[in-house]
Design an enzyme around this catalytic site. Structure first.
Site, mmCIF file in Angstrom:
data_model
loop_
_atom_site.group_PDB
_atom_site.id
_atom_site.type_symbol
_atom_site.label_atom_id
_atom_site.label_comp_id
_atom_site.label_asym_id
_atom_site.label_seq_id
_atom_site.Cartn_x
_atom_site.Cartn_y
_atom_site.Cartn_z
ATOM 1 C CE LYS A 76 -4.383 -1.669 1.002
ATOM 2 N NZ LYS A 76 -5.707 -1.655 1.662
ATOM 3 C CE LYS B 296 -5.693 -8.480 -2.107
ATOM 4 N NZ LYS B 296 -6.246 -8.345 -0.986
ATOM 5 C CE LYS C 118 -13.452 -4.085 -0.738
ATOM 6 N NZ LYS C 118 -12.363 -3.850 0.087
HETATM 7 P P1 ATP Z 1 -8.359 -3.510 -1.130
HETATM 8 O O1 ATP Z 1 -8.347 -4.032 -2.565
HETATM 9 O O2 ATP Z 1 -9.363 -2.286 -1.065
HETATM 10 O O3 ATP Z 1 -7.033 -3.263 -0.647
HETATM 11 P P2 ATP Z 1 -9.216 -5.927 -0.690
HETATM 12 O O4 ATP Z 1 -9.995 -6.397 -1.937
HETATM 13 O O5 ATP Z 1 -8.138 -6.730 -0.306
HETATM 14 O O6 ATP Z 1 -9.254 -4.457 -0.388
HETATM 15 P P3 ATP Z 1 -10.441 -6.333 2.089
HETATM 16 O O7 ATP Z 1 -11.473 -5.561 2.762
HETATM 17 O O8 ATP Z 1 -8.949 -5.887 2.416
HETATM 18 O O9 ATP Z 1 -10.252 -6.333 0.451
HETATM 19 O O10 ATP Z 1 -10.395 -7.894 2.436
HETATM 20 C C1 ATP Z 1 -11.530 -8.317 3.118
HETATM 21 C C2 ATP Z 1 -11.415 -10.022 3.310
HETATM 22 O O11 ATP Z 1 -11.547 -10.507 1.934
HETATM 23 C C3 ATP Z 1 -10.143 -10.465 3.781
HETATM 24 O O12 ATP Z 1 -10.394 -11.175 4.663
HETATM 25 C C4 ATP Z 1 -9.288 -10.849 2.666
HETATM 26 O O13 ATP Z 1 -8.235 -11.534 3.023
HETATM 27 C C5 ATP Z 1 -10.335 -11.353 1.758
HETATM 28 N N1 ATP Z 1 -9.873 -11.169 0.177
HETATM 29 C C6 ATP Z 1 -9.535 -9.997 -0.322
HETATM 30 N N2 ATP Z 1 -9.075 -10.303 -1.597
HETATM 31 C C7 ATP Z 1 -9.269 -11.659 -1.815
HETATM 32 C C8 ATP Z 1 -9.109 -12.494 -2.993
HETATM 33 N N3 ATP Z 1 -8.680 -12.120 -4.287
HETATM 34 N N4 ATP Z 1 -9.264 -13.843 -2.716
HETATM 35 C C9 ATP Z 1 -9.641 -14.359 -1.406
HETATM 36 N N5 ATP Z 1 -9.923 -13.515 -0.380
HETATM 37 C C10 ATP Z 1 -9.655 -12.347 -0.459
#
Ligand code: ATP
Ligand code: LTN
Length: 335
Positions: free
Chosen positions: A119, A201, A204
């Site tokens: 980040k 990964k 969003k």
């Molecule tokens: P951002 O993209 O805004 O950094 P993010 O998509 O990683 O956020 P978070 O809100 O940080 O989402 O994560 C919420 C939950 O979803 C966490 O438990 C995280 O481990 C899970 N998660 C996020 N992305 C993935 C993915 N691609 N596959 C599986 N689990 C995920």
């Protein structure tokens, strides 16, 4: 009479940041498991809005996203009667314990966190102190509720380990205070990858809309995004090293339908990627349709959402305060 010993129900806690509509990755990696856990465990789930401001947020948009994330948690099947659902910033004990824990956390430990490294590279113009001390707030979110399990995706494992270290450190230095929690990571869906760059990964906050499926995408959009997903020139649906794109689609299809890789390979034997991608898109769209319907209804009644937030925050605050008071007393504060 039979002598039955009643085991106390195990606790689970997790949070999600309101930084946009969740993706299929968030859903398969975390959210769906939260729903599955609510019958077996005593569950606490929160919208981690204090975490969201570690990167720049536009106030009106953040407020809307907090409502949306809370509504979505209910829409996916979390029941406020069974699980404690709340918004982190409405429970002041999170910020309070976070400060106390940050004074037990070493600079070196925080410097090693990969999410901080990622980040701070992505937001080079805003490497603020909160982004750095984020894991101490996450540890506070968890430890306040004394959970046994923390259901998260693979990417949060490192933060969970630091939380365990902090709990053990505090327990050893003062006296047993915190339950030492374990991350609870499902095998299928633990790491859903980007549809455009399948080594990364699915996220969003990806700038490329085609890289992720949003839980709000309609059926046509979902199928179009899957049809555009990056695969390879092999044209054979099979799970194999180096076939990151196809492997990702197979994992998604398997997580939704429950089919094994062998069954998927047999189903698409002799067929091209086109049929396979459409089938994945249709399965995902069918899974999301009822969620989207419930979400729209919930967002139509903000007063009801606010009432549910208030009840959740009151209950959470009651539980959290017990832990916070214990911690403060042990550290020597006059309470
Ligand atoms: P951002 O993209 O805004 O950094 P993010 O998509 O990683 O956020 P978070 O809100 O940080 O989402 O994560 C919420 C939950 O979803 C966490 O438990 C995280 O481990 C899970 N998660 C996020 N992305 C993935 C993915 N691609 N596959 C599986 N689990 C995920
Ligand atoms: N750091 C997590 C979100 C999060 C969390 C938590 C997860 C904040 N507090 C407590 C589990 C438990 C993330 O970025 N996905």
């Amino acid at each position: 009479m039979e002598n039955t010993v009643c085991e106390p129900q195990k606790r689970a806690l997790s949070c999600i940041q309101p930084t946009g509509i969740p993706t299929l990755g968030n859903y398969l990696g975390a959210l769906r498991n939260w729903v599955a856990m609510q019958d077996e465990f005593e569950c606490f789930y929160a919208v981690a809005d204090l975490h969201a401001v570690t990167v720049k947020q536009e106030p009106a948009k953040l407020r809307q996203q907090i409502y949306e994330m809370f509504a979505l948690l209910i829409a996916i099947g979390l029941d406020p009667e069974k699980s404690l659902l709340f918004v982190q910033s409405q429970v002041p004990q999170h910020a309070q314990l976070s400060w106390l824990l940050s004074c037990q956390t070493q600079f070196g430990e925080l410097s090693r966190m990969t999410q901080f490294k990622d980040k701070s590279a992505k937001h080079a113009d805003n490497i603020n102190a909160g982004l750095f001390t984020y894991p101490a707030l996450m540890a506070a979110d968890i430890l306040l509720y004394q959970p046994d399990y923390v259901p998260v995706g693979e990417d949060q494992k490192q933060h969970c380990e630091l939380t365990r270290d902090l709990a053990l450190r505090f327990n050893n230095r003062y006296s047993p205070t915190f339950t030492v929690p374990e991350p609870y990571i499902m095998k299928t869906g633990a790491r859903v990858r980007s549809l455009q760059e399948p080594t990364k990964k699915m996220s969003k906050s990806d700038e490329n809309q085609n890289a992720f499926i949003s839980l709000k995408d309609d059926k046509d959009t979902i199928i179009r995004k899957f049809r555009r997903a990056v695969t390879d020139s092999d044209a054979k649906v099979c799970y194999a090293p180096g076939k990151d794109g196809v492997n990702n689609l197979m994992e998604i299809y398997s997580a939704i339908t429950g089919k094994t890789n062998e069954q998927i390979e047999a189903e698409f034997d002799g067929k091209g990627y086109g049929d396979f991608k459409t089938a994945v898109g249709e399965a995902v769209a069918a899974e999301l349709a009822p969620i989207q319907e419930r979400f729209a209804t919930l967002m139509g009644d903000k007063a009801q959402l606010e009432a549910l937030m208030k009840t959740g925050a009151e209950h959470a605050s009651y539980v959290a305060n017990k832990t916070l008071k214990k911690v403060m007393k042990k550290m020597g504060f006059v309470i």
